[in-house]
Design a protein around this motif. Structure first.
Motif, PDB file in Angstrom:
ATOM      1  N   ILE A  12       0.582  -1.063   0.390  1.00 22.22           N
ATOM      2  CA  ILE A  12      -0.051   0.168  -0.102  1.00 22.22           C
ATOM      3  C   ILE A  12       0.772   1.287   0.434  1.00 22.22           C
ATOM      4  N   ILE A  13       0.630   2.163  -0.572  1.00 23.58           N
ATOM      5  CA  ILE A  13       1.009   3.085   0.057  1.00 23.58           C
ATOM      6  C   ILE A  13       0.284   4.030   0.917  1.00 23.58           C
ATOM      7  N   LEU A  14       1.447   4.685   1.934  1.00 28.28           N
ATOM      8  CA  LEU A  14       0.926   5.738   2.836  1.00 28.28           C
ATOM      9  C   LEU A  14       0.819   6.302   2.557  1.00 28.28           C
ATOM     10  N   GLU A  17       0.763   9.407  -3.337  1.00 25.66           N
ATOM     11  CA  GLU A  17       0.209   8.383  -4.161  1.00 25.66           C
ATOM     12  C   GLU A  17       0.445   9.956  -5.488  1.00 25.66           C
ATOM     13  N   HIS A  18       0.540   9.285  -6.973  1.00 15.11           N
ATOM     14  CA  HIS A  18       0.283  10.559  -7.776  1.00 15.11           C
ATOM     15  C   HIS A  18       1.659  11.758  -7.911  1.00 15.11           C
ATOM     16  N   ALA A  19       1.745  11.985  -6.683  1.00 19.44           N
ATOM     17  CA  ALA A  19       2.216  13.134  -6.803  1.00 19.44           C
ATOM     18  C   ALA A  19       4.137  12.812  -6.785  1.00 19.44           C
ATOM     19  N   VAL A  20       4.308  11.612  -6.045  1.00 19.98           N
ATOM     20  CA  VAL A  20       5.202  10.325  -6.525  1.00 19.98           C
ATOM     21  C   VAL A  20       5.751  10.575  -8.414  1.00 19.98           C
ATOM     22  N   VAL A  21       4.807  10.068  -8.848  1.00 23.26           N
ATOM     23  CA  VAL A  21       4.542  10.745 -10.470  1.00 23.26           C
ATOM     24  C   VAL A  21       5.353  11.443 -10.657  1.00 23.26           C
ATOM     25  N   ILE A 151       7.635   3.018  -7.789  1.00 24.70           N
ATOM     26  CA  ILE A 151       7.308   2.966  -6.600  1.00 24.70           C
ATOM     27  C   ILE A 151       6.742   1.198  -5.774  1.00 24.70           C
ATOM     28  N   ASP A 152       6.194   0.299  -7.040  1.00 22.49           N
ATOM     29  CA  ASP A 152       5.357  -0.084  -6.883  1.00 22.49           C
ATOM     30  C   ASP A 152       6.074  -1.672  -6.956  1.00 22.49           C
ATOM     31  N   ASN A 153       7.193  -1.501  -8.159  1.00 24.76           N
ATOM     32  CA  ASN A 153       8.137  -3.155  -7.768  1.00 24.76           C
ATOM     33  C   ASN A 153       9.048  -2.438  -7.570  1.00 24.76           C
ATOM     34  N   PRO A 191      -7.940   0.781 -12.923  1.00 26.58           N
ATOM     35  CA  PRO A 191      -6.641   0.567 -13.159  1.00 26.58           C
ATOM     36  C   PRO A 191      -6.227   1.683 -13.191  1.00 26.58           C
ATOM     37  N   THR A 192      -4.869   2.050 -13.371  1.00 24.30           N
ATOM     38  CA  THR A 192      -3.903   2.859 -12.171  1.00 24.30           C
ATOM     39  C   THR A 192      -3.441   3.264 -13.943  1.00 24.30           C
ATOM     40  N   ALA A 193      -3.505   3.157 -14.430  1.00 21.72           N
ATOM     41  CA  ALA A 193      -2.832   4.532 -15.951  1.00 21.72           C
ATOM     42  C   ALA A 193      -4.029   5.207 -15.803  1.00 21.72           C
TER      43      ALA A 193
HETATM   44  O1  PMV Z   1      -0.144   0.960  -8.511  1.00 24.65           O
HETATM   45  P1  PMV Z   1      -1.612   2.050  -7.838  1.00 24.65           P
HETATM   46  O2  PMV Z   1      -2.413   1.808  -8.532  1.00 24.65           O
HETATM   47  O3  PMV Z   1      -0.953   1.812  -6.191  1.00 24.65           O
HETATM   48  O4  PMV Z   1      -1.121   2.848  -8.199  1.00 24.65           O
HETATM   49  C1  PMV Z   1       0.587   3.538  -8.227  1.00 24.65           C
HETATM   50  C2  PMV Z   1       0.558   4.710  -7.680  1.00 24.65           C
HETATM   51  C3  PMV Z   1       0.763   6.192  -8.721  1.00 24.65           C
HETATM   52  O5  PMV Z   1       1.565   7.378  -8.101  1.00 24.65           O
HETATM   53  C4  PMV Z   1      -1.118   6.221  -8.911  1.00 24.65           C
HETATM   54  C5  PMV Z   1       1.171   5.508  -9.764  1.00 24.65           C
HETATM   55  C6  PMV Z   1       3.048   5.169  -9.434  1.00 24.65           C
HETATM   56  O6  PMV Z   1       3.447   5.169 -10.723  1.00 24.65           O
HETATM   57  O7  PMV Z   1       3.521   5.981  -8.994  1.00 24.65           O
END
Ligand code: PMV
Length: 315
Positions: A12-14, A17-21, A151-153, A191-193
């Motif tokens: 999970i992202i605490l 998210e999004h701003a990290v992109v 961030i996910d990987n 979908p996140t995309a």
């Molecule tokens: O995979 P998710 O839905 O947890 O989203 C990833 C988080 C975002 O910041 C929205 C996208 C990203 O690539 O970091």
């Protein structure tokens, strides 16, 4: 040869998210209550080069050569073969399964990729180090998410809390005092995309207000890291509220997410926010451990498809 197994957690992202992109920091933690698993079984009777892929969860059974080359499972396997410069591997079956809900912000795609990359490289006798596992999983993410931050990987590969800034070496940080999070799934697949792509359009049309939202989000992630490292967990609650409000302003929340966030707060959570790509998927609530069950119950009554109680830090 015995079967080889690898698994990878959800996440999970605490915060952030999004701003990290857009280059701001974010904090993500693994969720070990759910996992993707990959098993490689040698098939000595098959000709070398044969790779059978079985993914019963999605009713898939196919040889690698029959899968479209842009299939995410195929890309993950092929990325390992290419990295190791192996053109005809010894024949094997690759069985993949996962308990991580799909398209829900829990990192199911990245976890499946990480498990595959680990098991295939181990099966070939050359297990890849984390840095390369994460890098290859990122390549798969890029094919499927457009502009993922990575961030996910990263969090899934290292299976540790991470403070992540795009393009910078991974920073694992210390959780001074474990804390409890309830995850509530809206049940809406998102979908996140799509959320990332829509936000990009808003940003392109009018960058200044969005840059401000991203800056404020980044400051929240920084402040949260300091609080987590110093064990001042309860003070995370207002930061979660603020982060959720910023995500609403970015246009990535939804009525269902807002409803679950409000329900969590009304039923005793310290703070709550959406987590991940938004629009659907999951929200998270920070709770005192003794409140976890009742908050989870309230979320279910309010329409959550499922809930997970997880502890961040500690064992
Ligand atoms: O995979 P998710 O839905 O947890 O989203 C990833 C988080 C975002 O910041 C929205 C996208 C990203 O690539 O970091």
């Amino acid at each position: 040869m015995p079967a080889i197994t690898a698994s990878a957690p959800g996440k999970i992202i605490l915060f952030g998210e999004h701003a990290v992109v857009y280059g701001r920091p974010a904090i993500a933690v693994p969720v070990n209550q759910v996992a993707a698993r990959a098993i490689a079984i040698a098939e000595p009777r098959q000709p070398s080069g044969t790779v059978i892929i079985q993914a019963p969860d999605i009713s898939l059974e196919s040889s690698l050569s029959d899968l479209p080359p842009d299939h995410p499972l195929a890309i993950a396997v092929i990325s390992v073969l290419e990295r190791l410069e192996i053109t005809r591997p010894p024949a094997f079956t690759l069985r993949i399964s996962s308990t991580i809900p799909v398209a829900a912000g829990l990192g199911s795609g990245a976890a499946v990729s990480v498990a595959i990359i680990r098991v295939v490289s181990a099966f070939l006798g050359r297990p890849l180090p984390n840095e390369q596992v994460s890098e290859l999983a990122y390549e798969v993410e890029k094919r499927y998410h457009g502009t993922p931050s990575g961030i996910d990987n990263t969090v899934i590969t290292y299976n540790m809390p991470v403070y992540f800034v795009r393009g910078q070496p991974v920073a694992i940080f210390h959780v001074a005092r474990p804390f409890t999070i309830v995850i509530g799934d809206t049940g809406i697949k998102s979908p996140t995309a799509t959320a990332v792509g829509d936000l990009r359009k808003f940003w392109q049309a009018d960058p200044i207000p969005y840059e401000r939202l991203f800056d404020q989000t980044g400051q929240i992630a920084e402040a949260a890291r300091r609080l987590i490292e110093s064990g001042r967990t309860a003070e995370l609650a207002p930061l979660m509220q603020d982060n959720h409000r910023l995500l609403q302003e970015m246009g990535v929340s939804s009525p269902e997410l807002d409803h679950l966030v409000q329900t969590a707060q009304a039923s005793g959570a310290l703070g709550a926010k959406l987590s991940g790509g938004g629009r659907g998927g999951n929200m998270i609530a920070l709770v005192d451990p003794q409140q976890a069950e009742s908050v989870a119950e309230a979320l279910k009554l309010a329409g959550a498809r499922s809930t997970i109680i997880t502890k961040v830090g500690g064992i």
